[in-house]
Write a protein that holds these residues in place. Sequence first.
Motif, PDB file in Angstrom:
ATOM      1  N   MET A   1      -0.604   3.907   4.408  1.00 24.17           N
ATOM      2  CA  MET A   1      -0.163   5.071   3.628  1.00 24.17           C
ATOM      3  C   MET A   1       0.006   6.300   4.518  1.00 24.17           C
TER       4      MET A   1
ATOM      5  N   LEU B   1      -7.276   2.347  -5.666  1.00 23.90           N
ATOM      6  CA  LEU B   1      -8.461   3.191  -5.485  1.00 23.90           C
ATOM      7  C   LEU B   1      -8.112   4.419  -4.640  1.00 23.90           C
ATOM      8  N   LEU B   2      -7.367   4.196  -3.567  1.00 32.26           N
ATOM      9  CA  LEU B   2      -6.987   5.295  -2.675  1.00 32.26           C
ATOM     10  C   LEU B   2      -6.010   6.251  -3.334  1.00 32.26           C
TER      11      LEU B   2
ATOM     12  N   ILE C   1      -5.413  -6.057  -1.760  1.00 28.13           N
ATOM     13  CA  ILE C   1      -4.818  -4.871  -1.127  1.00 28.13           C
ATOM     14  C   ILE C   1      -4.296  -3.903  -2.180  1.00 28.13           C
TER      15      ILE C   1
ATOM     16  N   ILE D   1      -3.190  12.214   1.801  1.00 28.85           N
ATOM     17  CA  ILE D   1      -1.808  11.737   1.953  1.00 28.85           C
ATOM     18  C   ILE D   1      -0.813  12.855   1.616  1.00 28.85           C
TER      19      ILE D   1
ATOM     20  N   ASN E   1      -6.163   7.214  -6.491  1.00 29.32           N
ATOM     21  CA  ASN E   1      -6.803   7.833  -7.659  1.00 29.32           C
ATOM     22  C   ASN E   1      -6.379   7.142  -8.959  1.00 29.32           C
TER      23      ASN E   1
ATOM     24  N   VAL F   1     -13.490   8.462  -0.554  1.00 29.66           N
ATOM     25  CA  VAL F   1     -12.866   8.277  -1.863  1.00 29.66           C
ATOM     26  C   VAL F   1     -13.891   7.751  -2.873  1.00 29.66           C
TER      27      VAL F   1
ATOM     28  N   ALA G   1       0.835  -1.206   0.000  1.00 31.61           N
ATOM     29  CA  ALA G   1       0.000   0.000   0.000  1.00 31.61           C
ATOM     30  C   ALA G   1       0.870   1.256   0.000  1.00 31.61           C
ATOM     31  N   MET G   2       1.929   1.250   0.811  1.00 32.99           N
ATOM     32  CA  MET G   2       2.850   2.392   0.852  1.00 32.99           C
ATOM     33  C   MET G   2       3.527   2.599  -0.501  1.00 32.99           C
TER      34      MET G   2
ATOM     35  N   GLY H   1      -8.245  10.389  -1.491  1.00 33.25           N
ATOM     36  CA  GLY H   1      -7.190   9.666  -0.775  1.00 33.25           C
ATOM     37  C   GLY H   1      -5.850  10.359  -0.914  1.00 33.25           C
ATOM     38  N   MET H   2      -5.470  10.650  -2.151  1.00 32.87           N
ATOM     39  CA  MET H   2      -4.169  11.277  -2.372  1.00 32.87           C
ATOM     40  C   MET H   2      -4.114  12.705  -1.843  1.00 32.87           C
TER      41      MET H   2
ATOM     42  N   ALA I   1       1.142   4.133  -3.012  1.00 31.97           N
ATOM     43  CA  ALA I   1       0.933   5.553  -2.704  1.00 31.97           C
ATOM     44  C   ALA I   1       2.152   6.386  -3.077  1.00 31.97           C
TER      45      ALA I   1
ATOM     46  N   TYR J   1     -12.070  -2.091  -8.170  1.00 29.58           N
ATOM     47  CA  TYR J   1     -12.183  -2.506  -6.773  1.00 29.58           C
ATOM     48  C   TYR J   1     -13.505  -3.220  -6.515  1.00 29.58           C
TER      49      TYR J   1
ATOM     50  N   LEU K   1      -9.788  -1.301   2.673  1.00 33.40           N
ATOM     51  CA  LEU K   1      -9.429   0.078   2.311  1.00 33.40           C
ATOM     52  C   LEU K   1      -8.848   0.827   3.499  1.00 33.40           C
TER      53      LEU K   1
ATOM     54  N   ALA L   1      -7.191  -1.963  -3.498  1.00 36.01           N
ATOM     55  CA  ALA L   1      -7.559  -0.950  -2.497  1.00 36.01           C
ATOM     56  C   ALA L   1      -6.602   0.241  -2.585  1.00 36.01           C
TER      57      ALA L   1
ATOM     58  N   ARG M   1       1.966  14.707   4.101  1.00 40.28           N
ATOM     59  CA  ARG M   1       3.389  14.906   3.769  1.00 40.28           C
ATOM     60  C   ARG M   1       3.783  16.367   3.887  1.00 40.28           C
TER      61      ARG M   1
ATOM     62  N   ALA N   1      -5.230  -0.291   4.154  1.00 40.82           N
ATOM     63  CA  ALA N   1      -4.292   0.259   3.156  1.00 40.82           C
ATOM     64  C   ALA N   1      -4.064   1.742   3.421  1.00 40.82           C
ATOM     65  N   PHE N   2      -5.143   2.454   3.757  1.00 42.96           N
ATOM     66  CA  PHE N   2      -5.037   3.897   3.959  1.00 42.96           C
ATOM     67  C   PHE N   2      -4.242   4.231   5.221  1.00 42.96           C
TER      68      PHE N   2
ATOM     69  N   ALA O   1     -12.624  10.579  -6.288  1.00 39.83           N
ATOM     70  CA  ALA O   1     -11.500   9.652  -6.475  1.00 39.83           C
ATOM     71  C   ALA O   1     -10.162  10.250  -6.039  1.00 39.83           C
ATOM     72  N   SER O   2     -10.075  11.581  -5.964  1.00 41.52           N
ATOM     73  CA  SER O   2      -8.801  12.202  -5.599  1.00 41.52           C
ATOM     74  C   SER O   2      -8.671  12.399  -4.092  1.00 41.52           C
TER      75      SER O   2
ATOM     76  N   ILE P   1     -12.694   7.496   4.849  1.00 43.58           N
ATOM     77  CA  ILE P   1     -12.171   7.318   3.487  1.00 43.58           C
ATOM     78  C   ILE P   1     -12.958   6.249   2.725  1.00 43.58           C
TER      79      ILE P   1
ATOM     80  N   LEU Q   1     -18.324   2.205   0.420  1.00 43.28           N
ATOM     81  CA  LEU Q   1     -17.678   1.167  -0.403  1.00 43.28           C
ATOM     82  C   LEU Q   1     -17.702  -0.180   0.313  1.00 43.28           C
TER      83      LEU Q   1
END
Lengths: 283, 283
Positions: free
Chosen positions: B236, A261-262, A255, B198, A264, B187, A235-236, B194-195, A239, A272, B229, A258, B202, B232-233, B191-192, B219, B223
């Motif tokens: 991240m 999806l996260l 995973i 993240i 984008n 998400v 996952a990392m 999640g990023m 991303a 998913y 999800l 997932a 950062r 995974a999130f 769709a954007s 998030i 779903l």
Amino acid sequence: MMETIVSSATREVIIGHGRPTVLIGERINPAGKKKLAEALVAGNLDIVRAEAVAQAQAGADIIDVNVGTFGVDEVALLPKAVQAAMGAVDLPLCIDSAKPEALDAALKVYKGKALVNSVTGEERSLQAVLPLVKRYGAAVVGLVQDDRGVPRDAEGRVTIAQRILEKAEAAGIPRQDVVIDCLATAVGADASAGMAVIEAIRRVKSELGVNITLGASNISFGLPDRELLNNAFLAMAVAAGATALIVDVARVRPIILAADLLSNRDHHARRYIQAYRQRQSAQ
Amino acid sequence: MMETIVSSATREVIIGHGRPTVLIGERINPAGKKKLAEALVAGNLDIVRAEAVAQAQAGADIIDVNVGTFGVDEVALLPKAVQAAMGAVDLPLCIDSAKPEALDAALKVYKGKALVNSVTGEERSLQAVLPLVKRYGAAVVGLVQDDRGVPRDAEGRVTIAQRILEKAEAAGIPRQDVVIDCLATAVGADASAGMAVIEAIRRVKSELGVNITLGASNISFGLPDRELLNNAFLAMAVAAGATALIVDVARVRPIILAADLLSNRDHHARRYIQAYRQRQSAQ
């Protein structure tokens, strides 16, 4: 951002930033697989065909083919294994060997644009592998190690990636046909190993713009509950910007979908949700 | 990089970059929990005590206490719930209410340095909450939303974070006592999303240097297979620099410990291996 296109005789796969992560099925590799190793030594390619089909059904986009084990003549066997896999599935192949002569023999019989696995930053590897990649019009995985091994930090990894790209371009290979593997090493042996890889992936993406693959499972070597660590690390990596992963597809596709999806990379969550429904109906 | 210290009467918890992720137990919150909501309306705090203990046993570092639901007078009940939780566990509390008067009443009875949840970038919230945080010498969670809602992108989130920090400092609150929540949104709707979170994490880490918390589970709203999800999130978010997470500790501690290990926040894998052994012996 660059796109790497590989193909079989009939299918094309595009690796690219912003696209769904490309899954390279790792299971045709005798390392740690006694039954496959014995079959390969005996010249029996039935498991190769069966694993190619099973991985394709599990959602692999590309099939890695590696027959390197004690007692196997790779120059003779790798082309046969590649032909067996080509006969079993119509996916592009990742032709995987540490022996340039075996890569040469396999590329000769391959139909399409293969992904060669791999070249390293070692002078000997660059000199032997890049001309083959150029001659057959293939793409190539570049491993960030050189004569001194795998650098401990992100900086060293990025420097080697840069060097591989320069050498590839000098050999006439377009930059977009090099996919960098930032090389996961065991976090149990070096606590900074995980972040070194993730930081290297971010920097290769932002500074070099090329595609990035990863064989992630080394990260958890020697630790318990490896699947938990591998999943978190995948996952990392997604991303951070990995665009392909060399994995056991059936185990880790959920995973990675997932994470896509996260990140984008799965518009309207289409892939998913489809995979979720498939899992439900398979139960 | 800054450290945020919160405490109970007897215990101190340090939130900081490079340290293990601090787990804030989210379960004392009636949203979506009918049984807890009914008990709170009846003034019964047994579940509050039981959930405090259960979350502490599951590995929570801080316990969030929120009693906000229709039919509850938070100004009267929040201090009682805080006292109940203080009597049940010796962990620091995160005092959670949208009503400044309820925060005031609860902070009055709290013993130690609480984490107040939360202030937003809305003028009314800043004016009402920051003086309380200052008066009681607490720390505070800053949510990156303002009068126009939660920004869609990372840039907007970082701008609000910056504004909250400026207003906090102007109110006499040390910068390190503000913990920014970059606010996960669904998400499935955008769709954007999640990023955006993240990337905001950062940037808050690298540009503002303060601590970062996240309630991650929004998030996956709407779903299927939300746990996949969310896991995974969370991985991240830890890799990106979250230093605290507001979570259902019993469910997600394994993936967070894996993410900590991979992020060089668990030296010699001590916590990861210890938790693995506890899971094994509990089976």
